[in-house]
Design a protein around this motif. Structure first.
Motif, PDB file in Angstrom:
ATOM      1  N   VAL A  62       0.828  -1.211   0.000  1.00 59.99           N
ATOM      2  CA  VAL A  62       0.000   0.000   0.000  1.00 59.99           C
ATOM      3  C   VAL A  62       0.862   1.261   0.000  1.00 59.99           C
ATOM      4  CG1 VAL A  62      -1.966  -1.109   1.093  1.00 59.99           C
ATOM      5  CG2 VAL A  62      -0.196  -0.070   2.524  1.00 59.99           C
ATOM      6  N   PHE A  63       2.146   1.093   0.249  1.00 57.50           N
ATOM      7  CA  PHE A  63       3.091   2.209   0.122  1.00 57.50           C
ATOM      8  C   PHE A  63       4.487   1.641  -0.057  1.00 57.50           C
ATOM      9  CE2 PHE A  63       6.245   5.194   1.653  1.00 57.50           C
ATOM     10  CZ  PHE A  63       5.895   6.350   0.976  1.00 57.50           C
ATOM     11  N   ASP A  64       5.252   2.255  -0.968  1.00 56.66           N
ATOM     12  CA  ASP A  64       6.633   1.856  -1.208  1.00 56.66           C
ATOM     13  C   ASP A  64       7.399   3.119  -1.616  1.00 56.66           C
ATOM     14  OD1 ASP A  64       9.005   0.612  -1.737  1.00 56.66           O
ATOM     15  OD2 ASP A  64       8.253  -0.738  -3.272  1.00 56.66           O
ATOM     16  N   GLY A  65       8.269   3.605  -0.745  1.00 53.89           N
ATOM     17  CA  GLY A  65       8.972   4.844  -1.071  1.00 53.89           C
ATOM     18  C   GLY A  65      10.018   5.194  -0.038  1.00 53.89           C
ATOM     19  N   ILE A  66      10.639   6.348  -0.215  1.00 54.88           N
ATOM     20  CA  ILE A  66      11.713   6.786   0.672  1.00 54.88           C
ATOM     21  C   ILE A  66      11.135   7.532   1.874  1.00 54.88           C
ATOM     22  CG2 ILE A  66      13.345   6.960  -1.237  1.00 54.88           C
ATOM     23  CD1 ILE A  66      13.019  10.020  -1.050  1.00 54.88           C
ATOM     24  N   LEU A  67      11.919   7.589   2.933  1.00 51.23           N
ATOM     25  CA  LEU A  67      11.623   8.424   4.084  1.00 51.23           C
ATOM     26  C   LEU A  67      12.479   9.683   3.995  1.00 51.23           C
ATOM     27  CD1 LEU A  67      11.563   5.809   7.003  1.00 51.23           C
ATOM     28  CD2 LEU A  67       9.624   6.710   5.711  1.00 51.23           C
ATOM     29  N   GLN A  68      11.878  10.822   4.282  1.00 51.99           N
ATOM     30  CA  GLN A  68      12.593  12.089   4.187  1.00 51.99           C
ATOM     31  C   GLN A  68      13.123  12.500   5.557  1.00 51.99           C
ATOM     32  OE1 GLN A  68      10.305  15.262   2.460  1.00 51.99           O
ATOM     33  NE2 GLN A  68      11.969  16.751   2.599  1.00 51.99           N
ATOM     34  N   SER A  69      14.416  12.821   5.613  1.00 54.20           N
ATOM     35  CA  SER A  69      14.977  13.309   6.870  1.00 54.20           C
ATOM     36  C   SER A  69      14.325  14.640   7.212  1.00 54.20           C
ATOM     37  CB  SER A  69      16.494  13.458   6.764  1.00 54.20           C
ATOM     38  OG  SER A  69      16.855  14.316   5.694  1.00 54.20           O
ATOM     39  N   THR A  70      13.927  14.775   8.470  1.00 53.42           N
ATOM     40  CA  THR A  70      13.117  15.909   8.908  1.00 53.42           C
ATOM     41  C   THR A  70      13.474  16.261  10.345  1.00 53.42           C
ATOM     42  OG1 THR A  70      11.292  15.133   7.501  1.00 53.42           O
ATOM     43  CG2 THR A  70      10.741  16.741   9.202  1.00 53.42           C
ATOM     44  N   ILE A  71      13.423  17.566  10.655  1.00 55.50           N
ATOM     45  CA  ILE A  71      13.594  18.012  12.041  1.00 55.50           C
ATOM     46  C   ILE A  71      12.314  18.699  12.479  1.00 55.50           C
ATOM     47  CG2 ILE A  71      15.054  19.227  13.679  1.00 55.50           C
ATOM     48  CD1 ILE A  71      17.241  19.330  11.594  1.00 55.50           C
ATOM     49  N   ASN A  72      11.781  18.228  13.600  1.00 52.46           N
ATOM     50  CA  ASN A  72      10.523  18.732  14.138  1.00 52.46           C
ATOM     51  C   ASN A  72      10.709  18.977  15.633  1.00 52.46           C
ATOM     52  OD1 ASN A  72       7.861  17.603  15.684  1.00 52.46           O
ATOM     53  ND2 ASN A  72       7.299  18.871  13.924  1.00 52.46           N
ATOM     54  N   PRO A  73      10.107  20.011  16.205  1.00 58.04           N
ATOM     55  CA  PRO A  73      10.332  20.295  17.624  1.00 58.04           C
ATOM     56  C   PRO A  73       9.991  19.137  18.559  1.00 58.04           C
ATOM     57  CG  PRO A  73       9.322  22.191  16.571  1.00 58.04           C
ATOM     58  CD  PRO A  73       9.320  21.091  15.552  1.00 58.04           C
ATOM     59  N   GLU A  74       8.965  18.329  18.230  1.00 54.51           N
ATOM     60  CA  GLU A  74       8.575  17.224  19.110  1.00 54.51           C
ATOM     61  C   GLU A  74       9.261  15.913  18.727  1.00 54.51           C
ATOM     62  OE1 GLU A  74       6.018  19.180  17.605  1.00 54.51           O
ATOM     63  OE2 GLU A  74       6.152  20.500  19.357  1.00 54.51           O
ATOM     64  N   LEU A  75       9.304  15.595  17.446  1.00 58.14           N
ATOM     65  CA  LEU A  75       9.954  14.369  16.996  1.00 58.14           C
ATOM     66  C   LEU A  75      11.474  14.504  16.951  1.00 58.14           C
ATOM     67  CD1 LEU A  75       7.558  13.530  14.040  1.00 58.14           C
ATOM     68  CD2 LEU A  75       7.974  12.016  15.986  1.00 58.14           C
ATOM     69  N   ARG A  76      11.946  15.739  16.904  1.00 56.52           N
ATOM     70  CA  ARG A  76      13.366  16.072  16.723  1.00 56.52           C
ATOM     71  C   ARG A  76      13.845  15.463  15.391  1.00 56.52           C
ATOM     72  NH1 ARG A  76      14.998  18.369  21.709  1.00 56.52           N
ATOM     73  NH2 ARG A  76      17.207  18.202  21.205  1.00 56.52           N
TER      74      ARG A  76
END
Length: 353
Positions: free
Chosen positions: A293-307
């Motif tokens: 149902v999904f096949d793809g890359i994960l994007q590196s991300t910075i978020n205040p809660e998830l860091r």
């Protein structure tokens, strides 16, 4: 083997406990003990660890920067065929580490690529881009061994570029460049005061890690514990001695999706110290009832809660879905002793959500 060679680019405040050591050109680190025999392919206790000192702290344009230093270090660079050891050179004076963080959240972004210019009496001493690194007591940082010209006042300019990693929330407002200038009073006697701790022969080379140092005025590079992550934490698994925690957030709108999509976030971290593991390439496959149902890359991300994490928007995540995480590229950071054998060979992870 330092970054500037490979790429061909051109009064101190105590942070940790102090202990007497040898001179700058005969430091304990310069004559570091032999590596532990039979090192495991995991995180392990190094032969020794050192403290550090801070030469100053500045703030500009939403960032704070602390200039820190310690004894010269041996470390390892990530190469396409594995790691390559960088030995201490006889002319190395210090291991210099500019620590830059977002002033509002305290998050240390691994994507600002600081550039250092060191001058003394108006003359250029050194110019280089420190390596992104992983260290057990220091966590993630930028650092490299520098060659100074003896005791005296040095001017160190730290320049950072705009971010290359997606930022969300309040972090999205901090997108600019910045520079910081420090007057660094270097002396062998001050360097000698930095703590140096040997690890016992029966402990070095065994699984485990030195604790993160308490840096008081400087934030750390830890990611949240699983129970502190936002969203619905669906589980965690290990690969290459790194732990990957998966959480699902109901509303993906703040991550580029719409309100009906969900956000699938993967939060890798070192064991023991929960240090973030940046500069990876990850992809995922989500299957339901045997169909993708999904096949793809994960994007590196910075978020205040998830860091710092890796994520993607998906239409839905249901209980019982099968998730496969593939490490297309392990963390492309240099490593200090105790981390150089881990986070290299990282087989895919399979989880039931």
């Amino acid at each position: 083997m330092r970054r500037r060679d490979v790429l061909r680019v051109a009064g101190s405040t105590s942070i940790v406990g102090l202990a007497g050591c040898a001179s700058v050109f005969e430091t304990p680190s310069a004559s570091a003990p032999p590596m532990a025999g039979n090192r495991p392919d995991t995180v392990y206790h190094p032969t020794h660890y050192e403290g550090m000192k801070m030469a100053g702290m500045k703030q500009q344009d939403g960032y704070k920067c602390a200039l820190t230093y310690s004894y010269p270090h041996r470390f390892w660079l990530m190469k396409p065929n594995g790691t390559t050891k960088v030995d201490i050179q006889s002319a190395d004076s210090v291991h210099i580490m500019p620590v830059v963080w977002d002033a509002q959240t305290g998050i240390i972004p691994p994507d600002i690529n600081p550039q250092l210019t060191i001058t003394q009496n108006g003359e250029s001493i050194d110019q280089f881009a420190p390596w992104p690194m992983l260290s057990q007591p220091m966590g993630f940082h930028f650092g490299d061994n520098a060659q100074l010209q003896g005791d005296g006042t040095h001017t160190v300019e730290v320049s950072i570029g705009g971010p290359s990693t997606r930022r969300t929330g309040s972090l999205a407002e901090n997108q600019g460049n910045a520079s910081f200038e420090f007057e660094f009073e270097f002396s062998e006697s001050t360097l000698d005061e930095i703590s140096y701790t040997d690890i016992s022969d029966d402990k070095e080379g065994t699984r485990g890690a030195v604790d993160l140092m308490d840096m008081v005025m400087i934030p750390d590079s830890q990611v949240p514990t699983p129970d502190a992550l936002p969203g619905d934490v669906r589980g965690s698994e290990m690969t290459g001695d790194a732990r990957f925690v998966v959480t699902v957030l109901e509303d993906a709108s703040r991550f580029g999706g719409d309100g009906e999509q969900k956000y699938l976030a993967v939060s890798p971290r070192t064991p023991y110290n929960r240090t973030m593991l940046p500069m990876m390439s990850l992809s995922v496959t989500l299957r339901r009832d045997g169909a993708s149902v999904f096949d793809g890359i994960l994007q590196s991300t910075i978020n205040p809660e998830l860091r710092y994490h890796y994520g993607t928007t998906v239409s839905d995540v249901q209980t019982g879905d099968e998730l496969t995480i593939t490490v297309d590229s392990p963390p492309q950071t240099a490593r200090h002793e105790g981390y150089e054998t881990a986070f290299v060979d990282m087989p895919e992870i399979q989880m039931t959500l």
